[in-house]
Design a protein around this motif. Sequence first.
Motif, PDB file in Angstrom:
ATOM      1  N   ARG A 118      26.188  -3.968 -22.516  1.00 17.98           N
ATOM      2  CA  ARG A 118      25.147  -3.011 -22.900  1.00 17.98           C
ATOM      3  C   ARG A 118      24.585  -3.257 -24.301  1.00 17.98           C
ATOM      4  O   ARG A 118      23.531  -2.730 -24.633  1.00 17.98           O
ATOM      5  N   GLU A 124      22.268  -0.878 -20.951  1.00 18.69           N
ATOM      6  CA  GLU A 124      22.598  -1.156 -19.553  1.00 18.69           C
ATOM      7  C   GLU A 124      23.230  -2.539 -19.457  1.00 18.69           C
ATOM      8  O   GLU A 124      22.974  -3.415 -20.277  1.00 18.69           O
ATOM      9  N   VAL A 125      24.041  -2.729 -18.436  1.00 16.70           N
ATOM     10  CA  VAL A 125      24.538  -4.061 -18.113  1.00 16.70           C
ATOM     11  C   VAL A 125      23.379  -4.796 -17.439  1.00 16.70           C
ATOM     12  O   VAL A 125      22.647  -4.207 -16.642  1.00 16.70           O
ATOM     13  N   VAL A 130      25.562 -12.574 -17.417  1.00  9.94           N
ATOM     14  CA  VAL A 130      25.801 -11.138 -17.411  1.00  9.94           C
ATOM     15  C   VAL A 130      25.882 -10.718 -18.876  1.00  9.94           C
ATOM     16  O   VAL A 130      26.611 -11.328 -19.669  1.00  9.94           O
ATOM     17  N   ALA A 174      29.875  -8.044 -13.971  1.00  7.98           N
ATOM     18  CA  ALA A 174      29.002  -6.877 -14.115  1.00  7.98           C
ATOM     19  C   ALA A 174      29.772  -5.589 -13.811  1.00  7.98           C
ATOM     20  O   ALA A 174      29.640  -4.597 -14.546  1.00  7.98           O
ATOM     21  N   THR A 185      23.716  -1.314 -13.743  1.00  9.46           N
ATOM     22  CA  THR A 185      23.388  -2.726 -13.949  1.00  9.46           C
ATOM     23  C   THR A 185      21.984  -2.997 -13.444  1.00  9.46           C
ATOM     24  O   THR A 185      21.618  -2.564 -12.359  1.00  9.46           O
ATOM     25  N   GLU A 210      30.393  -2.414 -16.192  1.00  6.22           N
ATOM     26  CA  GLU A 210      30.052  -1.056 -15.770  1.00  6.22           C
ATOM     27  C   GLU A 210      31.243  -0.116 -15.983  1.00  6.22           C
ATOM     28  O   GLU A 210      31.076   1.017 -16.430  1.00  6.22           O
TER      29      GLU A 210
END
Length: 167
Positions: free
Chosen positions: A133, A44-45, A130, A159, A76, A163
């Motif tokens: 992944r 995941e971010v 930030v 972000a 995110t 994504e």
Amino acid sequence: MDVTLKGEKFQTNGEAPQVGDMAPSFTLKDLNDKPVELSDYKGEVVILSTFPDIETSTCARQTDTFNDKAKDLKNTRVLSISANTTDQQKEWASDKEIATELLHDDDRSFAKTYGLYIEDIDKVARAVFVLNREGQVVYREVVKEMAEDPNYEEALSAARHEEAELN
């Protein structure tokens, strides 16, 4: 690293991770005192939002802003991190719909690992990272004047970009 609080200069314990670095691992506790590790969010971010004290207006605004914006981000996770106690964080969150993870850094291990610990005032410096992944830092802002807000739009843009890379 130098930061200021209302013009008074303070020194953090080190340098924060740079863009391109892998984010250092950590284990913190959530509002239920459940351990949370950075590795829990692999794939995941992640936005790491750190702040000195949830009971101040700028920190509450930072957490509110990322909490509100997190609802619009699909892949995110926002982790809001401070040295506040669980009770202080629970009190702040008590009348809010929380979309972020509020994490407390009881022993300051996160702050020290990330070079954000300010020993003179026992606080975490205001910063936003930030992570993509894989856990690599793709955006970094350490706010020089801690009474000021971070650049929300730049962090959220980073972000959103990450994504988009997921699709």
